[in-house]
Design a protein around this motif. Structure first.
Motif, PDB file in Angstrom:
ATOM      1  N   LYS A   1      24.641  -9.014 -11.075  1.00 26.66           N
ATOM      2  CA  LYS A   1      25.022 -10.123 -10.183  1.00 26.66           C
ATOM      3  C   LYS A   1      26.234 -10.893 -10.691  1.00 26.66           C
ATOM      4  N   GLU A   2      26.383 -11.039 -12.011  1.00 29.49           N
ATOM      5  CA  GLU A   2      27.551 -11.737 -12.537  1.00 29.49           C
ATOM      6  C   GLU A   2      28.824 -10.949 -12.240  1.00 29.49           C
ATOM      7  N   GLU A   3      28.765  -9.646 -12.439  1.00 33.40           N
ATOM      8  CA  GLU A   3      29.924  -8.801 -12.162  1.00 33.40           C
ATOM      9  C   GLU A   3      30.301  -8.854 -10.683  1.00 33.40           C
ATOM     10  N   LEU A   4      29.313  -9.050  -9.823  1.00 34.45           N
ATOM     11  CA  LEU A   4      29.544  -9.094  -8.379  1.00 34.45           C
ATOM     12  C   LEU A   4      29.837 -10.511  -7.883  1.00 34.45           C
ATOM     13  N   ASN A   5      30.012 -11.450  -8.807  1.00 42.69           N
ATOM     14  CA  ASN A   5      30.304 -12.851  -8.468  1.00 42.69           C
ATOM     15  C   ASN A   5      29.197 -13.481  -7.624  1.00 42.69           C
ATOM     16  N   LEU A   6      27.976 -13.121  -7.918  1.00 42.45           N
ATOM     17  CA  LEU A   6      26.826 -13.691  -7.216  1.00 42.45           C
ATOM     18  C   LEU A   6      26.182 -14.743  -8.114  1.00 42.45           C
ATOM     19  N   THR A   7      26.144 -15.956  -7.624  1.00 48.89           N
ATOM     20  CA  THR A   7      25.495 -17.041  -8.361  1.00 48.89           C
ATOM     21  C   THR A   7      24.326 -17.559  -7.543  1.00 48.89           C
ATOM     22  N   SER A   8      23.295 -18.018  -8.211  1.00 45.42           N
ATOM     23  CA  SER A   8      22.087 -18.471  -7.530  1.00 45.42           C
ATOM     24  C   SER A   8      22.348 -19.794  -6.803  1.00 45.42           C
ATOM     25  N   THR A   9      22.176 -19.780  -5.482  1.00 50.27           N
ATOM     26  CA  THR A   9      22.260 -21.001  -4.700  1.00 50.27           C
ATOM     27  C   THR A   9      20.966 -21.770  -4.881  1.00 50.27           C
ATOM     28  N   PRO A  10      21.022 -23.068  -5.231  1.00 50.63           N
ATOM     29  CA  PRO A  10      19.783 -23.819  -5.492  1.00 50.63           C
ATOM     30  C   PRO A  10      18.819 -23.778  -4.312  1.00 50.63           C
ATOM     31  N   VAL A  11      17.559 -23.530  -4.604  1.00 52.93           N
ATOM     32  CA  VAL A  11      16.497 -23.527  -3.607  1.00 52.93           C
ATOM     33  C   VAL A  11      15.470 -24.578  -3.999  1.00 52.93           C
ATOM     34  N   GLN A  12      15.175 -25.500  -3.067  1.00 53.98           N
ATOM     35  CA  GLN A  12      14.185 -26.529  -3.369  1.00 53.98           C
ATOM     36  C   GLN A  12      12.806 -25.878  -3.469  1.00 53.98           C
ATOM     37  N   TRP A  13      12.190 -26.028  -4.607  1.00 56.20           N
ATOM     38  CA  TRP A  13      10.888 -25.401  -4.842  1.00 56.20           C
ATOM     39  C   TRP A  13      10.164 -26.173  -5.939  1.00 56.20           C
ATOM     40  N   PRO A  14       8.880 -26.414  -5.773  1.00 53.72           N
ATOM     41  CA  PRO A  14       8.154 -27.122  -6.835  1.00 53.72           C
ATOM     42  C   PRO A  14       8.202 -26.332  -8.139  1.00 53.72           C
ATOM     43  N   LEU A  15       8.348 -27.043  -9.229  1.00 53.38           N
ATOM     44  CA  LEU A  15       8.394 -26.356 -10.517  1.00 53.38           C
ATOM     45  C   LEU A  15       7.073 -25.660 -10.808  1.00 53.38           C
TER      46      LEU A  15
ATOM     47  N   ALA B   1      20.225  -0.113  -4.295  1.00 52.98           N
ATOM     48  CA  ALA B   1      21.303  -1.104  -4.197  1.00 52.98           C
ATOM     49  C   ALA B   1      20.849  -2.471  -4.699  1.00 52.98           C
ATOM     50  N   MET B   2      19.649  -2.891  -4.310  1.00 58.96           N
ATOM     51  CA  MET B   2      19.145  -4.196  -4.737  1.00 58.96           C
ATOM     52  C   MET B   2      18.906  -4.218  -6.244  1.00 58.96           C
ATOM     53  N   ARG B   3      18.417  -3.118  -6.776  1.00 61.28           N
ATOM     54  CA  ARG B   3      18.181  -3.046  -8.220  1.00 61.28           C
ATOM     55  C   ARG B   3      19.503  -3.191  -8.971  1.00 61.28           C
ATOM     56  N   TYR B   4      20.549  -2.570  -8.458  1.00 63.54           N
ATOM     57  CA  TYR B   4      21.870  -2.696  -9.080  1.00 63.54           C
ATOM     58  C   TYR B   4      22.364  -4.138  -9.005  1.00 63.54           C
ATOM     59  N   ILE B   5      22.195  -4.773  -7.845  1.00 64.66           N
ATOM     60  CA  ILE B   5      22.677  -6.140  -7.651  1.00 64.66           C
ATOM     61  C   ILE B   5      21.966  -7.110  -8.583  1.00 64.66           C
ATOM     62  N   ILE B   6      20.658  -6.924  -8.756  1.00 68.51           N
ATOM     63  CA  ILE B   6      19.891  -7.799  -9.654  1.00 68.51           C
ATOM     64  C   ILE B   6      20.464  -7.735 -11.069  1.00 68.51           C
TER      65      ILE B   6
END
Length: 337
Positions: free
Chosen positions: A217-231, A209-214
Motif C-alpha cells: 500500500k505504501e508503494e501504491l500511495n495508499l494511506t488509511s483514511t480515518p474511520v470513526q470506530w470505537p477503540l 490483487a487485494m493481497r498485493y495491495i495490502i
C-alpha cells in the motif's frame, strides 16, 4: 471490471467516487509477479493479467475508496484472523471479504447474497445463521465469519486446494465441477477459468490483487483514511425486546454508531422475546447500560413498539372453533386403500 459486485460496495464507503490516483503508479507486471512470488503467504498467489488490471482498479480508479477500505479493515481484520486461526484455516482468508463485499455488512448482491462473506439465504441457513424479518446474522461479522469458516473447511475437504476453495466459494461447487470436467479434469485455475461463470470467476484474481495491495500500500500511495470506530467494544446479553433507539436515547449515543455495531438487526429491534441476543456496545458505556438496564427497556416502549392489548376471548370459550360445512351438490365418497 464493471460487472464486479465490489464496485457497488466500494461506492458505499462515503468518499468522493470521482477522486482518482493522480500520480502514475511506478509498478510493472514483472514487479508484481516478483512481489507475489516473494510474499510470505498461506495461500498460493498466482499472477494473471486480470489481477494486474484489478490492482490498477483498486489503486487508481478507486483510490480513495480503497484507502477507506484499508482503514476500515484495520479494525475488523483481527477478529476474522482469530476466528480463522481457531478453525485451523489460513489467516490470509481474512482478506477475502474485502473483495467479496468491501466489508459492507448491508451489501446484497443481485443473487441475494448478503453480508461481509456474501451468504445466500439457503447457504446461510445451512450453516445455522439466523435469518428472518428481524435478524440477519449474515451481516454480523462474528457469526458470518464462523459460518464461513465451517463452509470453507467443508470445501477444502472436497478440493484440497485453496485456489479451488476460493473459486468454489464464489462460483459454487457445481459450477466448478462442471468447469473441471470441461477442462478435461485439469484443476489449474488458468485452465478452468474460461469455463467458469462470469463475473463470479474473477474472485481469485481479485483476491490476488487485494493481497498485493495490502502488502504494497505504501508503494501504491495508499494511506488509511480515518474511520470513526470505537477503540474497544464488548457485548451484553439482551433478554427482552429492545430497540436500538431506546439505548441511544437513554445513554446519549449516536444511533448510527449502534446500527454500525449491530448490523444484523434489520429493523433496529432486538427480538429477544423467545431467547437472548447479543448487543455490541462501546466498552465505555457497558457499565452504564447495566446500571440503567430497566430504564432502557421501558424508555418510550409504547412509541417504539406500539404495544397493543391482548385479544379478548369470549366468556366460556377458551378456544375459537370452526365447524366445516358438508359439501353441497352431487359428490362421491373417495376411499383410500
Amino acid at each position: 471490471l464493471d460487472s464486479m459486485d465490489t464496485m457497488w460496495a466500494l461506492q458505499n464507503l462515503d468518499v468522493n467516487s470521482s477522486q482518482k490516483q493522480e500520480e502514475s503508479l511506478e509498478i510493472t507486471p514483472e514487479k508484481v509477479k516478483q512481489t507475489l512470488d516473494n510474499l510470505e503467504k498461506d495461500i498460493p498467489l498466482k499472477y494473471s493479467n486480470l489481477s494486474w488490471e484489478l490492482i490498477n482498479f483498486y489503486a487508481s480508479d478507486y483510490h480513495k475508496q480503497t484507502e477507506r477500505l484499508l482503514a476500515l479493515s484495520e479494525n475488523l481484520l483481527p477478529l476474522m484472523d482469530s476466528i480463522l486461526r481457531a478453525h485451523e484455516l489460513p489467516a490470509d482468508l481474512k482478506y477475502f471479504p474485502l473483495v467479496k463485499s468491501a466489508m459492507y455488512p448491508h451489501f446484497m448482491s443481485k443473487k441475494g447474497a448478503s453480508g461481509p462473506w456474501q451468504f445466500t439465504y439457503s447457504t446461510g441457513r445451512l450453516y445455522e445463521l439466523d435469518i428472518d424479518s428481524y435478524i440477519d446474522e449474515r451481516r454480523n461479522l462474528l457469526q458470518s465469519t464462523i459460518a464461513a469458516s465451517e463452509m470453507i473447511k467443508d470445501l477444502y475437504k472436497i478440493y484440497k486446494d485453496w485456489t479451488l476453495v476460493i473459486t468454489a466459494y464464489n462460483c459454487g461447487p457445481g459450477n466448478l465441477n462442471r468447469a473441471i470436467r470441461r477442462a478435461e479434469k485439469q484443476t489449474d485455475i488458468d485452465k478452468i477459468y474460461p469455463y467458469l461463470p462470469s463475473p463470479e470467476r474473477d474472485i481469485y484474481p481479485a483476491f490476488v490483487a487485494m493481497r498485493y495491495i495490502i502488502e504494497q500500500k505504501e508503494e501504491l500511495n495508499l494511506t488509511s483514511t480515518p474511520v470513526q470506530w470505537p477503540l474497544e467494544t464488548d457485548t451484553v446479553e439482551i433478554d427482552k425486546k429492545l430497540h436500538l433507539g431506546q439505548v441511544a436515547e437513554v445513554l446519549n449515543q449516536d444511533i448510527h454508531l449502534l446500527k454500525d455495531l449491530n448490523p444484523q438487526y434489520r429493523r433496529d429491534i432486538i427480538p429477544a422475546s423467545y431467547r437472548s441476543f447479543p448487543l455490541t456496545l462501546p466498552v465505555s458505556i457497558k457499565d452504564s447500560f447495566h446500571l440503567l438496564k430497566d430504564s432502557i427497556y421501558h424508555h418510550r416502549d409504547t412509541f417504539y413498539f406500539e404495544l397493543k392489548p391482548e385479544p379478548k376471548v369470549a366468556s366460556g370459550n377458551q378456544y375459537a372453533s370452526h365447524k366445516p360445512k358438508s359439501p353441497s351438490g352431487n359428490h362421491k365418497a373417495i376411499y383410500y386403500t
